[in-house]
Scaffold this motif. Sequence first.
Motif, PDB file in Angstrom:
ATOM      1  N   GLY A   1      -2.921  17.738  -8.651  1.00 38.19           N
ATOM      2  CA  GLY A   1      -1.676  18.129  -8.004  1.00 38.19           C
ATOM      3  C   GLY A   1      -1.448  17.504  -6.640  1.00 38.19           C
ATOM      4  O   GLY A   1      -0.432  17.750  -6.004  1.00 38.19           O
ATOM      5  N   THR A   2      -2.364  16.702  -6.179  1.00 38.93           N
ATOM      6  CA  THR A   2      -2.236  16.036  -4.876  1.00 38.93           C
ATOM      7  C   THR A   2      -1.941  14.554  -5.098  1.00 38.93           C
ATOM      8  O   THR A   2      -2.616  13.897  -5.880  1.00 38.93           O
ATOM      9  N   THR A   3      -0.925  14.054  -4.400  1.00 41.37           N
ATOM     10  CA  THR A   3      -0.599  12.637  -4.464  1.00 41.37           C
ATOM     11  C   THR A   3      -0.715  12.055  -3.058  1.00 41.37           C
ATOM     12  O   THR A   3      -0.102  12.557  -2.123  1.00 41.37           O
ATOM     13  N   VAL A   4      -1.525  10.995  -2.933  1.00 36.44           N
ATOM     14  CA  VAL A   4      -1.762  10.362  -1.637  1.00 36.44           C
ATOM     15  C   VAL A   4      -1.556   8.861  -1.813  1.00 36.44           C
ATOM     16  O   VAL A   4      -2.039   8.270  -2.781  1.00 36.44           O
ATOM     17  N   THR A   5      -0.837   8.243  -0.867  1.00 38.73           N
ATOM     18  CA  THR A   5      -0.616   6.797  -0.954  1.00 38.73           C
ATOM     19  C   THR A   5      -1.903   6.039  -0.687  1.00 38.73           C
ATOM     20  O   THR A   5      -2.807   6.530  -0.004  1.00 38.73           O
ATOM     21  N   TRP A   6      -1.956   4.834  -1.206  1.00 39.62           N
ATOM     22  CA  TRP A   6      -3.097   3.949  -0.968  1.00 39.62           C
ATOM     23  C   TRP A   6      -3.209   3.683   0.530  1.00 39.62           C
ATOM     24  O   TRP A   6      -4.308   3.628   1.083  1.00 39.62           O
ATOM     25  N   ALA A   7      -2.064   3.553   1.193  1.00 40.16           N
ATOM     26  CA  ALA A   7      -2.054   3.298   2.634  1.00 40.16           C
ATOM     27  C   ALA A   7      -2.769   4.426   3.391  1.00 40.16           C
ATOM     28  O   ALA A   7      -3.567   4.169   4.295  1.00 40.16           O
ATOM     29  N   ALA A   8      -2.486   5.676   3.027  1.00 37.23           N
ATOM     30  CA  ALA A   8      -3.128   6.816   3.699  1.00 37.23           C
ATOM     31  C   ALA A   8      -4.621   6.856   3.393  1.00 37.23           C
ATOM     32  O   ALA A   8      -5.438   7.129   4.286  1.00 37.23           O
ATOM     33  N   LEU A   9      -4.986   6.594   2.140  1.00 39.99           N
ATOM     34  CA  LEU A   9      -6.407   6.613   1.769  1.00 39.99           C
ATOM     35  C   LEU A   9      -7.191   5.498   2.453  1.00 39.99           C
ATOM     36  O   LEU A   9      -8.338   5.677   2.836  1.00 39.99           O
ATOM     37  N   ALA A  10      -6.559   4.335   2.629  1.00 38.79           N
ATOM     38  CA  ALA A  10      -7.222   3.193   3.255  1.00 38.79           C
ATOM     39  C   ALA A  10      -7.025   3.169   4.764  1.00 38.79           C
ATOM     40  O   ALA A  10      -7.544   2.288   5.445  1.00 38.79           O
TER      41      ALA A  10
ATOM     42  N   ALA B   1       0.812  -1.218   0.000  1.00 48.69           N
ATOM     43  CA  ALA B   1       0.000   0.000   0.000  1.00 48.69           C
ATOM     44  C   ALA B   1       0.848   1.272   0.000  1.00 48.69           C
ATOM     45  O   ALA B   1       0.433   2.294  -0.540  1.00 48.69           O
ATOM     46  N   GLY B   2       2.049   1.210   0.559  1.00 47.32           N
ATOM     47  CA  GLY B   2       2.917   2.383   0.575  1.00 47.32           C
ATOM     48  C   GLY B   2       3.561   2.682  -0.769  1.00 47.32           C
ATOM     49  O   GLY B   2       4.048   3.795  -1.002  1.00 47.32           O
ATOM     50  N   ASN B   3       3.588   1.693  -1.670  1.00 45.33           N
ATOM     51  CA  ASN B   3       4.177   1.880  -2.998  1.00 45.33           C
ATOM     52  C   ASN B   3       3.149   2.265  -4.054  1.00 45.33           C
ATOM     53  O   ASN B   3       3.495   2.531  -5.197  1.00 45.33           O
ATOM     54  N   LEU B   4       1.883   2.254  -3.684  1.00 45.62           N
ATOM     55  CA  LEU B   4       0.797   2.576  -4.600  1.00 45.62           C
ATOM     56  C   LEU B   4       0.204   3.912  -4.180  1.00 45.62           C
ATOM     57  O   LEU B   4      -0.036   4.145  -2.991  1.00 45.62           O
ATOM     58  N   SER B   5      -0.014   4.797  -5.124  1.00 44.75           N
ATOM     59  CA  SER B   5      -0.599   6.092  -4.786  1.00 44.75           C
ATOM     60  C   SER B   5      -1.538   6.553  -5.885  1.00 44.75           C
ATOM     61  O   SER B   5      -1.543   6.012  -6.986  1.00 44.75           O
ATOM     62  N   ILE B   6      -2.324   7.565  -5.554  1.00 45.16           N
ATOM     63  CA  ILE B   6      -3.256   8.153  -6.514  1.00 45.16           C
ATOM     64  C   ILE B   6      -2.977   9.645  -6.566  1.00 45.16           C
ATOM     65  O   ILE B   6      -2.868  10.312  -5.528  1.00 45.16           O
ATOM     66  N   ARG B   7      -2.839  10.147  -7.790  1.00 48.15           N
ATOM     67  CA  ARG B   7      -2.557  11.567  -8.004  1.00 48.15           C
ATOM     68  C   ARG B   7      -3.723  12.196  -8.749  1.00 48.15           C
ATOM     69  O   ARG B   7      -4.160  11.700  -9.774  1.00 48.15           O
ATOM     70  N   SER B   8      -4.217  13.307  -8.188  1.00 51.64           N
ATOM     71  CA  SER B   8      -5.291  14.061  -8.821  1.00 51.64           C
ATOM     72  C   SER B   8      -5.179  15.520  -8.401  1.00 51.64           C
ATOM     73  O   SER B   8      -4.940  15.809  -7.221  1.00 51.64           O
TER      74      SER B   8
END
Length: 156
Positions: A94-103, A85-92
Amino acid sequence: MAEDGATAGDERDRSGGGTERAVSEFTGVAILVAITLLVTGSVGLFVLVDPGSEGQGPNANFTFQYIDASSVLIVTHDRGDSFDAGNLSIRSRGTTVTWAALANTDNSTVVGPGATVQLSRRNAFGSPVPASGRARVLYKPPTGNETVLETWDGSG
């Protein structure tokens, strides 16, 4: 032996077979060498330019569901490779958030098919997602380049 008293060697010499046979053997060897070089060269060229011989990058498919009433984008890992989860992120936007933070999970949690997160103003993403927005699912290994796994180009 020949009926007219000539020897087999005489017949060969009269037909010119001795000279032709040497040319024929040379031609056969030359053709075999040419075929060997052609096959060896083809295999060597294939190995040098084969895109599959390089390490394959990550492969995964994600689906997106946009909920217009609340400006939320739901991202689901549909199929393919699993990731930390720390290696996967979503960018939209101008904001990039890791999957770990979102989950709200650890960086080492495995994200595989069926895993879902949402982008909204009420979680780590921190802002609503416009219907005409764009979001990218990114994979960033501990060493190496970032890879775009999937892109959402808005619902409208």
